[in-house]
Structures are given as structure tokens and as C-alpha cells.
Design an enzyme around this catalytic site. Sequence first.
Site, PDB file in Angstrom:
ATOM      1  N   HIS A 101      -6.558  -2.924   6.813  1.00  0.00           N
ATOM      2  CA  HIS A 101      -7.083  -2.744   8.169  1.00  0.00           C
ATOM      3  C   HIS A 101      -8.302  -3.403   8.357  1.00  0.00           C
ATOM      4  O   HIS A 101      -9.150  -3.600   7.513  1.00  0.00           O
ATOM      5  CB  HIS A 101      -7.526  -1.085   8.389  1.00  0.00           C
ATOM      6  CG  HIS A 101      -6.582   0.078   8.046  1.00  0.00           C
ATOM      7  ND1 HIS A 101      -6.631   0.592   6.809  1.00  0.00           N
ATOM      8  CD2 HIS A 101      -5.721   0.782   8.609  1.00  0.00           C
ATOM      9  CE1 HIS A 101      -5.548   1.486   6.746  1.00  0.00           C
ATOM     10  NE2 HIS A 101      -5.292   1.495   7.738  1.00  0.00           N
ATOM     11  N   ASP A 104     -11.377  -2.150   7.031  1.00  0.00           N
ATOM     12  CA  ASP A 104     -11.704  -1.875   5.445  1.00  0.00           C
ATOM     13  C   ASP A 104     -12.403  -3.329   4.829  1.00  0.00           C
ATOM     14  O   ASP A 104     -13.159  -3.130   4.228  1.00  0.00           O
ATOM     15  CB  ASP A 104     -10.286  -2.035   4.687  1.00  0.00           C
ATOM     16  CG  ASP A 104      -9.306  -0.969   5.293  1.00  0.00           C
ATOM     17  OD1 ASP A 104      -9.922   0.010   5.657  1.00  0.00           O
ATOM     18  OD2 ASP A 104      -8.061  -1.296   5.222  1.00  0.00           O
TER      19      ASP A 104
HETATM   20  C1  XLS Z   1      -2.214   7.075   6.400  1.00  0.00           C
HETATM   21  C2  XLS Z   1      -1.483   5.845   6.329  1.00  0.00           C
HETATM   22  C3  XLS Z   1      -2.174   4.523   6.525  1.00  0.00           C
HETATM   23  C4  XLS Z   1      -1.414   3.252   6.827  1.00  0.00           C
HETATM   24  C5  XLS Z   1      -2.001   1.974   7.430  1.00  0.00           C
HETATM   25  O1  XLS Z   1      -1.832   8.028   6.118  1.00  0.00           O
HETATM   26  O2  XLS Z   1      -0.474   5.715   5.410  1.00  0.00           O
HETATM   27  O3  XLS Z   1      -2.883   4.332   5.429  1.00  0.00           O
HETATM   28  O4  XLS Z   1      -0.561   3.206   5.924  1.00  0.00           O
HETATM   29  O5  XLS Z   1      -2.789   2.631   8.479  1.00  0.00           O
END
Ligand code: XLS
Length: 439
Positions: A101, A104
Site C-alpha cells: 500500500h 506502508d
Molecule cells: C485486508 C486486506 C488487505 C488487502 C490489501 O483485510 O487483505 O490487506 O490485501 O489492501
Amino acid sequence: MADLFKNVPVIKYEGAGSDNPFAFKYYNPDEMIDGKPMRDHLRFAMAYWHTLVALGADQFGVGTMDRPWNALSNPMDVAKMRVEAAFEIMNKLSIDYFCFHDRDVAPEADTLSETNKNLDVIVELLKQGMKDNNKKLLWGTASLFGNKRYMHGGATSCNADVFAFAAAQVKKAMEVTNYLGGEGYVFWGGREGYDTLLNTDMGLELDNLARFFHMAIDYADEIGFKVPFYIEPKPKEPTKHQYDFDTATVCAFLQKYNLMDRFKMNIETNHATLATHDVQHELRVARINGLFGSVDANQGDMLIGWDTDQFPTDIYTTTKVMYEVIMAGGFTTGGLNFDAKPRRASSDTDDIFIAHIAGIDAFAKGFKIARRLIEDGVFENFIADRYSSYTTGIGKDIVEGKVGFKELEAYTLKMGEVTTNKSGRQEYLETLLNKYMFE
Ligand code: XLS
Ligand code: NI
Ligand code: NI
């Protein structure tokens, strides 16, 4: 290569007999299978948010994990050390891809333009690191859920200013994903859902979500960002009802809003089970609707009602996932992204590696079992036979659209009662599965 994890060696394949915790037992990245190395079949990716950012905090307590970057106080220094750590981890584990993201990788600042500047600095480091270490970006995405502005959602917020902010953020996230050669772009619903209908205009929120996606497509076309967009369904958490509930719900949404062409699915095992489906169901729904894309590889705990994002170690499940992947023709732009974190109590830095080895090996083994099941036609031949009544006679006429209710009534009156119905033999098939699992 950085040397932040000195105690951990480069992980090598040692075979099933090895009891070295820092070795692969089933994953031999360069083993050739059907003309390509195993690494290209499985396309493993490291999830930046779990591996470089999360520290084991939960609703009841703070982080438990000490990481080398914890000691730093300047957020940009932290971000830079995480980049070094990311490539060291991927190199040591032979993981070729990563996913992130926007928030991140680089810290959010006071204004969007300063935030974007932070992101640009880190993206340059990522670009260089990818070149130096031969790593690739499976997909990028934007966090439209962490900042408090997204308390009512992003694209489905009741506040148009928030919709605008979300659009600006996704615009930038698509640009950097494109710049890094990302092979896909994910939309996970984040806070796109609702907690109570007492305050929610569901129709407007869904229309706005579709408007947002159309804008994303228009902008992607404008900048030549041609990769698939993936929607990652999840039924609940953080909201009570997430709009991208499951694959079938998303499929209906995409059809209603004329978005089928550009979207595929990113299916996560733990999200499937939260929706009371198993992951194979979700992958199958995606496959038969032409929406198969990528996988967030993890597993949940059936006795805990939330997204525990555990590393996938259940080989029945990895076998079923790989079964669907192979039947879908294998990954093209997608892969197996470990959207998974070591347990809060698995607090050593080594556990990052042990956990990934566990997941990687479980998928390598599952892949091999699935391949043999398909090669031997174990289930596909049984299924073909089970539906063989549709290949001749009246069944063929039904499938070819040659008959309607009147013809079928005439046929039935002539036939009399249905005299044969073959057994479905579920237990027999489960025994066959076990044979392939354990032989
Ligand atoms: C959350 C999601 C997230 C996605 C990406 O539950 O799994 O981590 O994979 O935004
Ligand atoms: Ni996910
Ligand atoms: Ni998840």
C-alpha cells in the site's frame, strides 16, 4: 545485500528429509516443471504491510516484535531501512515479488503534496533495489482506511471531499505502481461498507464506488497503465457489511456497472472463510466468470471470527488453491501474495523467515499434489462421467438450446419415471484425495 538479519542464512532447498528450520523442504525454486521453473508457477510475493510494518499489535495490546528499524525515530529513516530489509528478506527467501500500500512504504505527512514527496523518495529506492536484486512488483494499492479522514469510507464516503481525496491518492498510487512496473493494481474495499442502514444511502454509495472505478480506468488509460485491476472481496471487517462481500457479489456489481472487462479478482483465503465459503469456491466462481486473477495466500482460524491472516500451512487448502490456479491456466499477471503475519507471540525476527518458509513449502507441496490430481484426471474424469447425460440425446438437446418445456414434457411423458441416478461417491473421492495427499 543489507545485513539486518545476520543470523538468518540464505534459505536453500534441502528436500523433505531435512530438519533444518532454515531450509525449504518442498520448494525448489529452479526445479523445472512443465517447461518452467517452480518459482514462475507460484509467483510468491511478500506483503510489505505485514512483514515490514506490523509489529504484532492487536485490539488488546501493543506490538511484541522488535525489528531493526524500531530503534529509529525519523519516519523517513524507518521507511528507508524497511526498503533494505525488504530486499534482504526477499533475497534470502527466493521471493521474486512484493506488494504494498502507498502508506506502508512511506509515511504520510501534513499535506498530500508532502506525502507524495515522501512517497517519491522511497519509490526511487524501491526502483533501484528492484533493479539491483532482480525483484518485481506484483501489485500496488492505496490505503483508503488507515487515516481518520476515511472513517466513513473512501469512494463510498458520505463526504464528497473524502471521495476527492481518495481519488487523488489512488491516482498517485497508480502512477507509482506503473513507474515500478507493477503487474496489477488492487482495490480492497477498506472501509467501503457500512455499519448501520440508519445513516446510509446504500444506492448512492454503490453508484459512487462504480464512478470511482470508471475514473480509475479512464486515468489508467490516459497514462498507459494497462495492467488488470483486482478487486479483493471481504464480507466484513472493518465494517459490518463490506460492499465487496464475496466474488459473486462483486461479479454482479461489475456486471451492473459495466466494469467486467477491466477487473479480475484477488482472492484471499481468510476472506473466503469469513464469507462462509471456502477459498476453492471463491476461486471457482472467479474462474467460471472469467475473473480469475491473483491470490492473497493466508489462512484463518475457524474458531476465531476475524481476519487472523495466518501463514498458510494447511496443505489440503494449498492443494485446492493450486488446483484452481492450474485449472485456470496458471497465473499470468497474478501470484501468491503472503497476506499473512507471524502470530503475535511469534515475536522473534527469525519468525519472519520461519513463517514464510512454512507458507512457501505448503504451497510448493500443494502445487505438486494438485498437478498430479489434474494430470491423472482424478476428479475431472469423474465429473465428466457424472454429467455425461448432457453429451447425448435429450441432454445434448438441452445444452444446445434445441428444446423447451413443451418438448421436455413430451419426452418425459414418453420416458415415464426416472430410473437411474448414479451415486455422487463423495467419500470415495475424498479417499482418492487422501491417497494423493499422503503417497
Ligand atoms: C485486508 C486486506 C488487505 C488487502 C490489501 O483485510 O487483505 O490487506 O490485501 O489492501
Ligand atoms: Ni489481502
Ligand atoms: Ni485480509
